[in-house]
Write a protein that holds these residues in place. Structure first.
Motif, PDB file in Angstrom:
ATOM      1  N   GLU A   1       0.790  -1.282   0.034  1.00  0.00           N
ATOM      2  CA  GLU A   1       0.046  -0.122   0.164  1.00  0.00           C
ATOM      3  C   GLU A   1       0.905   1.210  -0.105  1.00  0.00           C
ATOM      4  O   GLU A   1       0.442   2.346  -0.389  1.00  0.00           O
ATOM      5  N   ARG A   2       2.192   1.134   0.474  1.00  0.00           N
ATOM      6  CA  ARG A   2       3.028   2.530   0.552  1.00  0.00           C
ATOM      7  C   ARG A   2       3.522   2.589  -0.672  1.00  0.00           C
ATOM      8  O   ARG A   2       4.521   3.513  -0.837  1.00  0.00           O
ATOM      9  N   GLN A   3       3.742   1.665  -1.680  1.00  0.00           N
ATOM     10  CA  GLN A   3       4.520   1.698  -2.915  1.00  0.00           C
ATOM     11  C   GLN A   3       3.754   2.511  -4.048  1.00  0.00           C
ATOM     12  O   GLN A   3       3.567   1.918  -5.077  1.00  0.00           O
ATOM     13  N   VAL A   4       3.643   3.600  -3.581  1.00  0.00           N
ATOM     14  CA  VAL A   4       3.037   4.667  -4.715  1.00  0.00           C
ATOM     15  C   VAL A   4       3.883   5.946  -4.798  1.00  0.00           C
ATOM     16  O   VAL A   4       4.610   6.248  -4.076  1.00  0.00           O
ATOM     17  N   LEU A   5       3.513   6.636  -6.103  1.00  0.00           N
ATOM     18  CA  LEU A   5       4.313   7.643  -6.283  1.00  0.00           C
ATOM     19  C   LEU A   5       3.460   8.828  -7.019  1.00  0.00           C
ATOM     20  O   LEU A   5       2.212   8.240  -7.653  1.00  0.00           O
TER      21      LEU A   5
END
Length: 108
Positions: free
Chosen positions: A33-37
């Motif tokens: 869930e935190r692997q966004v840009l």
């Protein structure tokens, strides 16, 4: 004061058209869930720097939204062609240490 507000509104409208924002793009498969840009792009920019923005937090805290104004200003001012601001999985150790997952996220 009224004139200033009108000028500010006009400037804000022009700036808003000068950049594009794509938010929360997944960059891993399967993604945590935190692997966004976010990608900020300056409209019609050529031969400008590309910046990869890493938020602060010692690899164990923080969020790209905490510093969202900075990348936005860089793109709006046409200092960059593209600016990538991302989140990553947090390290599980003391600050100043990164575990393998965090290194993978930051290094791509």
């Amino acid at each position: 004061m009224k004139t200033f507000n009108i000028l500010l509104l006009c400037f804000t409208s022009l700036v808003a058209e000068a950049q594009n924002l794509k938010s929360d793009i997944l960059y891993a498969d399967p993604a945590h869930e935190r692997q966004v840009l976010d990608i900020y792009s300056t409209k019609d920019a050529k031969n400008l720097p590309v910046v990869f923005w890493i938020h602060g937090g010692g690899w164990v805290t923080g969020d790209k939204s905490d510093v969202a104004l900075k990348p936005k200003v860089f793109a709006e001012a046409a200092f960059v062609e593209k600016l990538f601001s991302h989140n990553f999985r947090f390290g599980s150790k003391l600050p100043s240490y990164m575990d393998a997952e965090t290194v993978y996220d930051v290094g791509g």
